[in-house]
Motif scaffolding. Structure first.
Motif, PDB file in Angstrom:
ATOM      1  N   ASP A 162       0.865  -1.172   0.000  1.00  0.00           N
ATOM      2  CA  ASP A 162       0.000   0.000   0.000  1.00  0.00           C
ATOM      3  C   ASP A 162       0.910   1.233   0.000  1.00  0.00           C
ATOM      4  O   ASP A 162       2.090   1.134   0.336  1.00  0.00           O
ATOM      5  N   ASP A 193      -0.017   5.178   0.837  1.00  0.00           N
ATOM      6  CA  ASP A 193      -0.189   6.174   1.904  1.00  0.00           C
ATOM      7  C   ASP A 193      -0.248   5.513   3.280  1.00  0.00           C
ATOM      8  O   ASP A 193      -1.085   4.641   3.519  1.00  0.00           O
ATOM      9  N   ASP A 235      -1.675  -0.407   5.877  1.00  0.00           N
ATOM     10  CA  ASP A 235      -1.949   0.188   7.184  1.00  0.00           C
ATOM     11  C   ASP A 235      -3.439   0.225   7.523  1.00  0.00           C
ATOM     12  O   ASP A 235      -3.809   0.737   8.575  1.00  0.00           O
ATOM     13  N   MET A 236      -4.272  -0.308   6.641  1.00  0.00           N
ATOM     14  CA  MET A 236      -5.714  -0.236   6.878  1.00  0.00           C
ATOM     15  C   MET A 236      -6.375  -1.603   6.718  1.00  0.00           C
ATOM     16  O   MET A 236      -5.838  -2.497   6.049  1.00  0.00           O
ATOM     17  N   ASP A 274      -6.702  -2.910   3.219  1.00  0.00           N
ATOM     18  CA  ASP A 274      -5.500  -3.547   2.656  1.00  0.00           C
ATOM     19  C   ASP A 274      -5.418  -5.006   3.083  1.00  0.00           C
ATOM     20  O   ASP A 274      -5.028  -5.878   2.292  1.00  0.00           O
TER      21      ASP A 274
HETATM   22 MG   LIG Z   1      -2.757   3.310   3.445  1.00  0.00          MG
END
Ligand SMILES: [Mg+2]
Length: 182
Positions: A15, A17, A136-137, A140
């Motif tokens: 990923d 961001d 980070d989410m 993902d």
């Molecule tokens: Mg992200």
């Protein structure tokens, strides 16, 4: 926690961001000056580049769909990033992005697996079942799980994903911590 095994055909999906660059909360990276790498990312990518033959970035960029930036704006950001990684000894083999709005429910937008399917098509030597998705989410982690990959959660703003521990195989504070664990 056992270590991730890297085999023939293992690719790394990243990923963008919040993994590679600072996430702009409630905003978008629309120009190279807004693209600020997180600490240790170039070092991490140099290490990861030695382990993984193929490294891809998969990123939802609905700022394009919203008209906040153009495809060319995004390309300028990504070209600069790929050059920086190469200069530091790493490699990014392809960056996939989805410009569609969340409301369009595109197959190409994470957590749907379109970008993984595209990568598999473009690079027939990779095996998704031997590949790793770092994000980070929760979206993902769901993308990685649906594509049959091992999932790795990174970042300190991962409260959302901590609510879905069944989707997370490994967790590290940063991409560099993950890279150093291999
Ligand atoms: Mg992200």
């Amino acid at each position: 926690m056992s270590r991730i095994e890297i085999k023939q055909g293992s690719a790394l999906f990243l990923d963008r961001d919040g993994v590679l660059n600072s996430r702009i909360v409630d905003g978008y990276v629309t120009k190279p000056a807004d693209f600020v790498l997180l600490p240790g990312v170039l070092e991490a990518l140099a290490l990861l580049g030695q382990r993984f033959e193929r490294i891809f970035v998969v990123t939802n960029q609905q700022g394009i769909g919203k008209g906040l930036m153009s495809e060319d704006d995004l390309k300028a950001i990504h070209d600069g990033f790929v050059r920086q990684v190469a200069a530091a000894g790493g490699h990014i083999d392809r960056i996939y992005h989805c410009p569609k709005l969340k409301s369009e429910h595109s197959f190409m937008r994470k957590p749907s697996v379109g970008m993984a399917v595209r990568a598999r098509h473009d690079f027939p030597d990779i095996k998704l079942s031997e590949s790793v998705m770092v994000g980070d989410m929760a979206s993902d982690m769901l993308f990685g799980r649906r594509a049959g990959m091992t999932t790795v959660l990174v970042g300190s703003e991962a409260a959302e994903a901590r609510r879905v521990p069944h989707l997370v195989d490994y967790a590290y504070p940063s991409l560099l911590d993950f890279a150093q664990s291999l």
